[in-house]
Write a protein that holds these residues in place. Structure first.
Motif, PDB file in Angstrom:
ATOM      1  N   ASP A 114       6.027  -4.629  -4.581  1.00 54.11           N
ATOM      2  CA  ASP A 114       6.112  -5.900  -5.284  1.00 54.11           C
ATOM      3  C   ASP A 114       7.481  -6.548  -5.140  1.00 54.11           C
ATOM      4  N   ALA A 115       8.569  -5.728  -5.165  1.00 58.26           N
ATOM      5  CA  ALA A 115       9.908  -6.314  -5.253  1.00 58.26           C
ATOM      6  C   ALA A 115      10.955  -5.645  -4.370  1.00 58.26           C
ATOM      7  N   GLY A 116      10.594  -4.628  -3.584  1.00 56.33           N
ATOM      8  CA  GLY A 116      11.559  -3.935  -2.750  1.00 56.33           C
ATOM      9  C   GLY A 116      12.063  -4.777  -1.591  1.00 56.33           C
ATOM     10  N   ALA A 117      13.249  -4.456  -1.098  1.00 52.11           N
ATOM     11  CA  ALA A 117      13.875  -5.251  -0.036  1.00 52.11           C
ATOM     12  C   ALA A 117      13.057  -5.264   1.241  1.00 52.11           C
ATOM     13  N   HIS A 118      12.393  -4.155   1.553  1.00 51.73           N
ATOM     14  CA  HIS A 118      11.637  -4.061   2.804  1.00 51.73           C
ATOM     15  C   HIS A 118      10.125  -4.080   2.565  1.00 51.73           C
ATOM     16  N   ARG A 119       9.705  -4.716   1.504  1.00 58.59           N
ATOM     17  CA  ARG A 119       8.266  -4.719   1.171  1.00 58.59           C
ATOM     18  C   ARG A 119       7.424  -5.363   2.264  1.00 58.59           C
ATOM     19  N   THR A 120       7.994  -6.329   2.984  1.00 57.99           N
ATOM     20  CA  THR A 120       7.211  -6.986   4.029  1.00 57.99           C
ATOM     21  C   THR A 120       7.008  -6.082   5.248  1.00 57.99           C
ATOM     22  N   ALA A 121       7.735  -4.971   5.293  1.00 52.71           N
ATOM     23  CA  ALA A 121       7.548  -4.018   6.396  1.00 52.71           C
ATOM     24  C   ALA A 121       6.298  -3.179   6.212  1.00 52.71           C
ATOM     25  N   LEU A 122       5.701  -3.224   5.031  1.00 55.44           N
ATOM     26  CA  LEU A 122       4.532  -2.404   4.738  1.00 55.44           C
ATOM     27  C   LEU A 122       3.257  -3.122   5.143  1.00 55.44           C
ATOM     28  N   ALA A 123       2.370  -2.387   5.821  1.00 55.37           N
ATOM     29  CA  ALA A 123       1.091  -2.961   6.230  1.00 55.37           C
ATOM     30  C   ALA A 123      -0.002  -2.708   5.206  1.00 55.37           C
ATOM     31  N   ALA A 124       0.104  -1.612   4.457  1.00 52.88           N
ATOM     32  CA  ALA A 124      -0.912  -1.255   3.464  1.00 52.88           C
ATOM     33  C   ALA A 124      -0.366  -0.157   2.572  1.00 52.88           C
ATOM     34  N   LEU A 125      -0.981   0.003   1.391  1.00 57.65           N
ATOM     35  CA  LEU A 125      -0.638   1.080   0.468  1.00 57.65           C
ATOM     36  C   LEU A 125      -1.878   1.926   0.205  1.00 57.65           C
ATOM     37  N   VAL A 126      -1.691   3.229   0.207  1.00 56.92           N
ATOM     38  CA  VAL A 126      -2.745   4.171  -0.185  1.00 56.92           C
ATOM     39  C   VAL A 126      -2.198   4.993  -1.338  1.00 56.92           C
ATOM     40  N   LEU A 127      -2.753   4.789  -2.534  1.00 58.46           N
ATOM     41  CA  LEU A 127      -2.245   5.418  -3.743  1.00 58.46           C
ATOM     42  C   LEU A 127      -3.238   6.468  -4.249  1.00 58.46           C
ATOM     43  N   ASN A 128      -2.745   7.666  -4.405  1.00 58.07           N
ATOM     44  CA  ASN A 128      -3.528   8.832  -4.809  1.00 58.07           C
ATOM     45  C   ASN A 128      -3.217   9.136  -6.275  1.00 58.07           C
ATOM     46  N   SER A 129      -4.147   8.799  -7.180  1.00 61.37           N
ATOM     47  CA  SER A 129      -3.981   9.007  -8.625  1.00 61.37           C
ATOM     48  C   SER A 129      -2.642   8.463  -9.130  1.00 61.37           C
ATOM     49  N   PRO A 130      -2.386   7.171  -8.979  1.00 61.65           N
ATOM     50  CA  PRO A 130      -1.094   6.620  -9.391  1.00 61.65           C
ATOM     51  C   PRO A 130      -0.905   6.672 -10.910  1.00 61.65           C
ATOM     52  N   PHE A 131       0.330   6.854 -11.320  1.00 67.74           N
ATOM     53  CA  PHE A 131       0.722   7.039 -12.719  1.00 67.74           C
ATOM     54  C   PHE A 131       1.039   5.679 -13.334  1.00 67.74           C
ATOM     55  N   TYR A 190      -9.966  12.197   2.328  1.00 65.76           N
ATOM     56  CA  TYR A 190      -9.457  11.781   3.632  1.00 65.76           C
ATOM     57  C   TYR A 190     -10.414  10.804   4.310  1.00 65.76           C
ATOM     58  N   ARG A 191     -11.691  11.055   4.216  1.00 61.12           N
ATOM     59  CA  ARG A 191     -12.666  10.150   4.839  1.00 61.12           C
ATOM     60  C   ARG A 191     -12.533   8.747   4.260  1.00 61.12           C
ATOM     61  N   GLN A 192     -12.414   8.673   2.933  1.00 64.87           N
ATOM     62  CA  GLN A 192     -12.283   7.362   2.296  1.00 64.87           C
ATOM     63  C   GLN A 192     -11.011   6.647   2.756  1.00 64.87           C
ATOM     64  N   ILE A 193      -9.926   7.388   2.863  1.00 58.41           N
ATOM     65  CA  ILE A 193      -8.650   6.789   3.269  1.00 58.41           C
ATOM     66  C   ILE A 193      -8.754   6.184   4.665  1.00 58.41           C
ATOM     67  N   PHE A 194      -9.208   6.975   5.621  1.00 62.59           N
ATOM     68  CA  PHE A 194      -9.137   6.519   7.011  1.00 62.59           C
ATOM     69  C   PHE A 194     -10.239   5.515   7.350  1.00 62.59           C
ATOM     70  N   GLU A 195     -11.375   5.591   6.689  1.00 61.51           N
ATOM     71  CA  GLU A 195     -12.381   4.553   6.891  1.00 61.51           C
ATOM     72  C   GLU A 195     -11.904   3.225   6.321  1.00 61.51           C
ATOM     73  N   TRP A 196     -11.229   3.268   5.179  1.00 63.88           N
ATOM     74  CA  TRP A 196     -10.692   2.027   4.600  1.00 63.88           C
ATOM     75  C   TRP A 196      -9.600   1.450   5.484  1.00 63.88           C
ATOM     76  N   LEU A 197      -8.674   2.291   5.962  1.00 63.68           N
ATOM     77  CA  LEU A 197      -7.595   1.798   6.803  1.00 63.68           C
ATOM     78  C   LEU A 197      -8.126   1.125   8.059  1.00 63.68           C
ATOM     79  N   ALA A 198      -9.220   1.643   8.579  1.00 61.80           N
ATOM     80  CA  ALA A 198      -9.793   1.050   9.797  1.00 61.80           C
ATOM     81  C   ALA A 198     -10.246  -0.378   9.556  1.00 61.80           C
ATOM     82  N   THR A 199     -10.521  -0.728   8.303  1.00 55.25           N
ATOM     83  CA  THR A 199     -10.977  -2.086   7.987  1.00 55.25           C
ATOM     84  C   THR A 199      -9.850  -3.054   7.680  1.00 55.25           C
ATOM     85  N   VAL A 200      -8.628  -2.534   7.407  1.00 59.57           N
ATOM     86  CA  VAL A 200      -7.547  -3.428   6.966  1.00 59.57           C
ATOM     87  C   VAL A 200      -6.373  -3.513   7.925  1.00 59.57           C
TER      88      VAL A 200
END
Length: 325
Positions: free
Chosen positions: A139-156, A310-320
């Motif tokens: 949301d606010a980091g200096a290099h946030r535009t360098a990120l292509a996608a986020l995969v969050l596993n049980s985020p707090f 893992y299946r959910q992660i990589f199938e989703w990434l293939a779409t985005v």
């Protein structure tokens, strides 16, 4: 910003893994460092990588996670944040933080390194407290535009505590944390989840118990204040532009004592309803999915549950993500 070529040395995980330590400016405890761990695949696409961010009382030790990303065509990097795991120095209190933005320079440095090594499509994969930090950074980091996608596993995104504690006791401790950050409440967070992971107890995984003890490191008022500030930011809503995948277990553990097998098939740390409710507030492109029978750290779940994650992660990434070059 100039970039000094990293000097990698063999990592504790053994063959194929190497690490690079990055000195950071001193903070209120003195010298600070973070550590990047790398596992490269010469056959993977030259421009794709993942940067993994661990949770609380945690560090990167998941060889299988690295191998999964490599098998799907990504170079693999992990970051041990300051005061965690490989980065913990003798004078530091483990996991000590007063504002989650203290971690932003660690992510800046790691992303500088990943991109300098030729990776133009970078996915940020994060777990639990790392998921909260990753969302705030995107949301606010200096290099946030360098990120292509986020995969969050049980985020707090919220404390898994009774309503009265969250609405009365925690706000009081948060105010105390502004003045007395090192004050440590006398409270035990339990050891059931830790016992469900390590093979010395009831689990199937091996890792350094000095860096990831069975009962989590004590938290202080400064840490609570930092976490609650991050939670309030998520609750108000972020503006993460990238596509985000949020995975969580389908159930929350309700009975902690005595130890029972539900630790192996539910989230024994967070309330999954909080994750489900708050995840859509990260931005306009959030996908939320439940993993049936998942533990808190989904990739440490028993088979076949972690394979489904893992299946959910990589199938989703293939779409985005754009096609690999």
């Amino acid at each position: 910003m100039s970039f000094a070529p990293p000097t990698y040395v063999p990592d504790i995980l053994g063959e194929g893994f190497e690490q690079h330590s990055i000195a950071q400016p001193n903070d209120y405890e003195g010298p600070v460092r973070c550590t990047v761990v790398r596992r490269r695949n010469p056959r993977a696409a030259a421009n794709r990588a993942v940067l993994y961010l661990h949770g609380f009382t945690d560090y990167f030790f998941q060889r299988e996670l690295a191998e999964q990303w490599l098998a799907h065509g990504f170079q693999f990097y992990a970051l041990d944040l300051r005061k965690y795991g490989r980065s913990l120095l003798p004078h530091q209190r483990p996991n000590n933080v007063r504002d989650l933005r203290e971690y932003f320079p660690d992510l800046d440095a790691a992303l500088d390194l990943v991109r300098a090594e030729g990776n133009q499509t970078v996915v940020l994969n994060a777990h639990s407290t790392g998921g909260l930090i990753a969302a705030l950074y995107a949301d606010a980091g200096a290099h946030r535009t360098a990120l292509a996608a986020l995969v969050l596993n049980s985020p707090f995104f919220e404390m898994n505590l009774p309503w009265l504690v969250r609405r009365v006791a925690l706000p009081l401790l948060t105010r105390v944390g502004a003045v007395f950050p090192n004050l440590t409440p006398r409270a035990s967070l339990g050891r059931g989840y830790g016992e469900s992971l390590h093979r010395q107890f009831r689990g199937e995984w091996d890792y350094n118990l000095a860096w990831k003890p069975v009962e989590v490191f004590p938290v202080n008022a400064g840490w609570l204040r930092a976490i609650r500030k991050g939670h309030r930011q998520v609750a108000r809503g972020l503006s993460v532009a990238q596509p985000v995948l949020v995975l969580h277990s389908d159930r929350t553990l309700r009975r902690y004592r005595p130890f029972n097998d539900d630790f192996f098939r539910t989230d024994g740390v967070l309330n999954v309803q909080h994750i489900r409710k708050l995840a859509p507030r990260l931005g306009p492109r959030v996908t939320v999915r439940a993993i049936e029978g998942g533990m808190h750290d989904l990739i440490l779940s028993r088979e076949p549950v972690r394979s489904e994650a893992y299946r959910q992660i990589f199938e989703w990434l293939a779409t985005v993500l754009p096609p690999a070059e």
